[in-house]
Design a protein around this motif. Sequence first.
Motif, PDB file in Angstrom:
ATOM      1  N   LEU A  10       4.986 -28.374  -2.541  1.00 25.44           N
ATOM      2  CA  LEU A  10       6.187 -27.565  -2.705  1.00 25.44           C
ATOM      3  C   LEU A  10       5.831 -26.082  -2.696  1.00 25.44           C
ATOM      4  O   LEU A  10       6.276 -25.325  -1.847  1.00 25.44           O
ATOM      5  N   GLU A  11       4.984 -25.687  -3.641  1.00 26.71           N
ATOM      6  CA  GLU A  11       4.587 -24.285  -3.706  1.00 26.71           C
ATOM      7  C   GLU A  11       3.408 -24.020  -2.765  1.00 26.71           C
ATOM      8  O   GLU A  11       2.466 -24.808  -2.701  1.00 26.71           O
ATOM      9  N   LEU A  12       3.461 -22.910  -2.055  1.00 23.27           N
ATOM     10  CA  LEU A  12       2.387 -22.507  -1.145  1.00 23.27           C
ATOM     11  C   LEU A  12       1.753 -21.233  -1.673  1.00 23.27           C
ATOM     12  O   LEU A  12       2.399 -20.187  -1.746  1.00 23.27           O
ATOM     13  N   HIS A  13       0.493 -21.342  -2.057  1.00 25.02           N
ATOM     14  CA  HIS A  13      -0.265 -20.190  -2.553  1.00 25.02           C
ATOM     15  C   HIS A  13      -1.349 -19.862  -1.529  1.00 25.02           C
ATOM     16  O   HIS A  13      -2.083 -20.751  -1.102  1.00 25.02           O
ATOM     17  N   ILE A  14      -1.440 -18.616  -1.157  1.00 30.89           N
ATOM     18  CA  ILE A  14      -2.322 -18.231  -0.052  1.00 30.89           C
ATOM     19  C   ILE A  14      -3.417 -17.263  -0.498  1.00 30.89           C
ATOM     20  O   ILE A  14      -3.271 -16.537  -1.476  1.00 30.89           O
ATOM     21  N   TRP A  15      -4.515 -17.293   0.263  1.00 31.47           N
ATOM     22  CA  TRP A  15      -5.597 -16.324   0.083  1.00 31.47           C
ATOM     23  C   TRP A  15      -5.132 -14.952   0.555  1.00 31.47           C
ATOM     24  O   TRP A  15      -4.167 -14.825   1.303  1.00 31.47           O
ATOM     25  N   GLY A  16      -5.897 -13.944   0.176  1.00 28.04           N
ATOM     26  CA  GLY A  16      -5.632 -12.601   0.662  1.00 28.04           C
ATOM     27  C   GLY A  16      -6.443 -12.269   1.896  1.00 28.04           C
ATOM     28  O   GLY A  16      -6.648 -11.097   2.219  1.00 28.04           O
ATOM     29  N   GLN A  24     -13.317 -10.466   4.275  1.00 31.23           N
ATOM     30  CA  GLN A  24     -12.647  -9.167   4.280  1.00 31.23           C
ATOM     31  C   GLN A  24     -11.151  -9.370   3.992  1.00 31.23           C
ATOM     32  O   GLN A  24     -10.416  -9.867   4.849  1.00 31.23           O
ATOM     33  N   PRO A  25     -10.698  -9.022   2.784  1.00 31.77           N
ATOM     34  CA  PRO A  25      -9.283  -9.204   2.450  1.00 31.77           C
ATOM     35  C   PRO A  25      -8.382  -8.348   3.327  1.00 31.77           C
ATOM     36  O   PRO A  25      -8.775  -7.269   3.781  1.00 31.77           O
ATOM     37  N   GLU A  26      -7.155  -8.844   3.544  1.00 28.98           N
ATOM     38  CA  GLU A  26      -6.183  -8.121   4.348  1.00 28.98           C
ATOM     39  C   GLU A  26      -5.028  -7.572   3.514  1.00 28.98           C
ATOM     40  O   GLU A  26      -4.100  -6.988   4.048  1.00 28.98           O
ATOM     41  N   ARG A  27      -5.102  -7.753   2.209  1.00 24.87           N
ATOM     42  CA  ARG A  27      -4.046  -7.224   1.344  1.00 24.87           C
ATOM     43  C   ARG A  27      -4.553  -7.131  -0.079  1.00 24.87           C
ATOM     44  O   ARG A  27      -5.509  -7.819  -0.481  1.00 24.87           O
ATOM     45  N   LEU A  28      -3.906  -6.262  -0.844  1.00 23.75           N
ATOM     46  CA  LEU A  28      -4.109  -6.155  -2.284  1.00 23.75           C
ATOM     47  C   LEU A  28      -2.836  -6.659  -2.949  1.00 23.75           C
ATOM     48  O   LEU A  28      -1.733  -6.385  -2.470  1.00 23.75           O
ATOM     49  N   VAL A  29      -2.976  -7.389  -4.045  1.00 28.34           N
ATOM     50  CA  VAL A  29      -1.812  -7.923  -4.747  1.00 28.34           C
ATOM     51  C   VAL A  29      -1.905  -7.568  -6.230  1.00 28.34           C
ATOM     52  O   VAL A  29      -2.892  -7.908  -6.893  1.00 28.34           O
ATOM     53  N   PHE A  30      -0.883  -6.892  -6.725  1.00 32.30           N
ATOM     54  CA  PHE A  30      -0.746  -6.630  -8.151  1.00 32.30           C
ATOM     55  C   PHE A  30       0.377  -7.526  -8.669  1.00 32.30           C
ATOM     56  O   PHE A  30       1.541  -7.344  -8.301  1.00 32.30           O
ATOM     57  N   ASP A  31       0.015  -8.484  -9.497  1.00 35.88           N
ATOM     58  CA  ASP A  31       0.974  -9.447 -10.045  1.00 35.88           C
ATOM     59  C   ASP A  31       1.426  -8.940 -11.404  1.00 35.88           C
ATOM     60  O   ASP A  31       0.655  -8.933 -12.362  1.00 35.88           O
ATOM     61  N   LEU A  32       2.665  -8.509 -11.494  1.00 36.15           N
ATOM     62  CA  LEU A  32       3.202  -7.973 -12.744  1.00 36.15           C
ATOM     63  C   LEU A  32       3.826  -9.111 -13.538  1.00 36.15           C
ATOM     64  O   LEU A  32       4.883  -9.636 -13.183  1.00 36.15           O
ATOM     65  N   ASP A  33       3.147  -9.501 -14.597  1.00 35.00           N
ATOM     66  CA  ASP A  33       3.514 -10.682 -15.380  1.00 35.00           C
ATOM     67  C   ASP A  33       3.975 -10.228 -16.767  1.00 35.00           C
ATOM     68  O   ASP A  33       3.155  -9.878 -17.616  1.00 35.00           O
ATOM     69  N   PRO A  34       5.291 -10.223 -17.025  1.00 35.29           N
ATOM     70  CA  PRO A  34       5.794  -9.654 -18.279  1.00 35.29           C
ATOM     71  C   PRO A  34       5.856 -10.649 -19.429  1.00 35.29           C
ATOM     72  O   PRO A  34       5.951 -11.867 -19.221  1.00 35.29           O
ATOM     73  N   VAL A  74       2.538  -5.735  -3.099  1.00 35.65           N
ATOM     74  CA  VAL A  74       1.580  -6.130  -2.063  1.00 35.65           C
ATOM     75  C   VAL A  74       1.294  -4.937  -1.157  1.00 35.65           C
ATOM     76  O   VAL A  74       2.220  -4.336  -0.604  1.00 35.65           O
ATOM     77  N   ALA A  75       0.025  -4.609  -1.015  1.00 32.34           N
ATOM     78  CA  ALA A  75      -0.384  -3.522  -0.131  1.00 32.34           C
ATOM     79  C   ALA A  75      -1.295  -4.084   0.954  1.00 32.34           C
ATOM     80  O   ALA A  75      -2.435  -4.472   0.667  1.00 32.34           O
ATOM     81  N   PRO A  76      -0.823  -4.172   2.199  1.00 35.47           N
ATOM     82  CA  PRO A  76      -1.705  -4.629   3.281  1.00 35.47           C
ATOM     83  C   PRO A  76      -2.781  -3.595   3.561  1.00 35.47           C
ATOM     84  O   PRO A  76      -2.537  -2.388   3.423  1.00 35.47           O
ATOM     85  N   ILE A  77      -3.956  -4.051   3.932  1.00 35.92           N
ATOM     86  CA  ILE A  77      -5.050  -3.131   4.246  1.00 35.92           C
ATOM     87  C   ILE A  77      -5.796  -3.633   5.479  1.00 35.92           C
ATOM     88  O   ILE A  77      -5.783  -4.818   5.801  1.00 35.92           O
ATOM     89  N   ALA A  78      -6.457  -2.688   6.145  1.00 35.59           N
ATOM     90  CA  ALA A  78      -7.322  -3.051   7.257  1.00 35.59           C
ATOM     91  C   ALA A  78      -8.469  -3.910   6.730  1.00 35.59           C
ATOM     92  O   ALA A  78      -8.950  -3.720   5.611  1.00 35.59           O
ATOM     93  N   SER A 129      -9.174 -16.432  -4.975  1.00 33.67           N
ATOM     94  CA  SER A 129      -7.917 -16.396  -5.712  1.00 33.67           C
ATOM     95  C   SER A 129      -6.748 -16.452  -4.735  1.00 33.67           C
ATOM     96  O   SER A 129      -6.869 -16.078  -3.569  1.00 33.67           O
ATOM     97  N   THR A 130      -5.623 -16.911  -5.234  1.00 26.79           N
ATOM     98  CA  THR A 130      -4.441 -17.052  -4.382  1.00 26.79           C
ATOM     99  C   THR A 130      -3.231 -16.399  -5.047  1.00 26.79           C
ATOM    100  O   THR A 130      -3.251 -16.079  -6.240  1.00 26.79           O
ATOM    101  N   ALA A 131      -2.193 -16.211  -4.252  1.00 30.53           N
ATOM    102  CA  ALA A 131      -0.916 -15.697  -4.755  1.00 30.53           C
ATOM    103  C   ALA A 131       0.198 -16.413  -4.008  1.00 30.53           C
ATOM    104  O   ALA A 131       0.016 -16.861  -2.869  1.00 30.53           O
TER     105      ALA A 131
END
Length: 202
Positions: A10-16, A24-34, A74-78, A129-131
């Motif tokens: 059901l849930e799809l969690h992906i690598w960066g 070589q990651p293609e994105r940065l992810v900041f998960d704001l968990d309140p 999410v910030a994509p990066i080269a 890690s995944t998001a």
Amino acid sequence: LPILAQISALELHIWGARQDRLEQPERLVFDLDPDEALPFSDVVRAAEYIRDRLKRAGLQSFPLLTGGKGIHVVAPIARTRTWDDAKTFCHGVALEAAASQPDHFVAQASKAKRKGRIFIDWLRNERGSTAIAPFSPRRRPNAPVATPVSWTELPDIETSAAFSLKTIGARLSKLRADPWKGYAKASRQRLTNAAIAAVGQD
């Protein structure tokens, strides 16, 4: 996708990173968990804080409603940096935020320390890690969907679970523009040595 359906995923969690260049990651992810007691408007302001901090590093970012409680910035990066580079930068940004606004942010995963605050989860940027993937359904009541939104519309959204399997189709049919317009172009932006070195120095 047929394979995922066959195993009832059901849930799809992906690598960066992508398969052709896993180191070589293609994105940065900041998960704001309140903390659950906080209003969603606090999470929106936290996302805007991270957005503005990334701008100072020369990085454009995009908000994703997670379908749970929080927001991913999410910030994509080269694909020119290592996982250690990504983790170092994101950890630094989280520590910086927690130091400058200790009543609002925490950079540690401890539930006790999160009380009344928002955990900036920088650990999504470690190798392996995944998001949650954009448009993935969530295994939660009413089947919310992780939904890309624009910075312009974000302040008017009342919950991270604003869209569900029942309503996401109507949202997409009414959109006049891609909420993540410019993402492909932004994927060429670089996380520079200067940006990494500057974390905590502002």
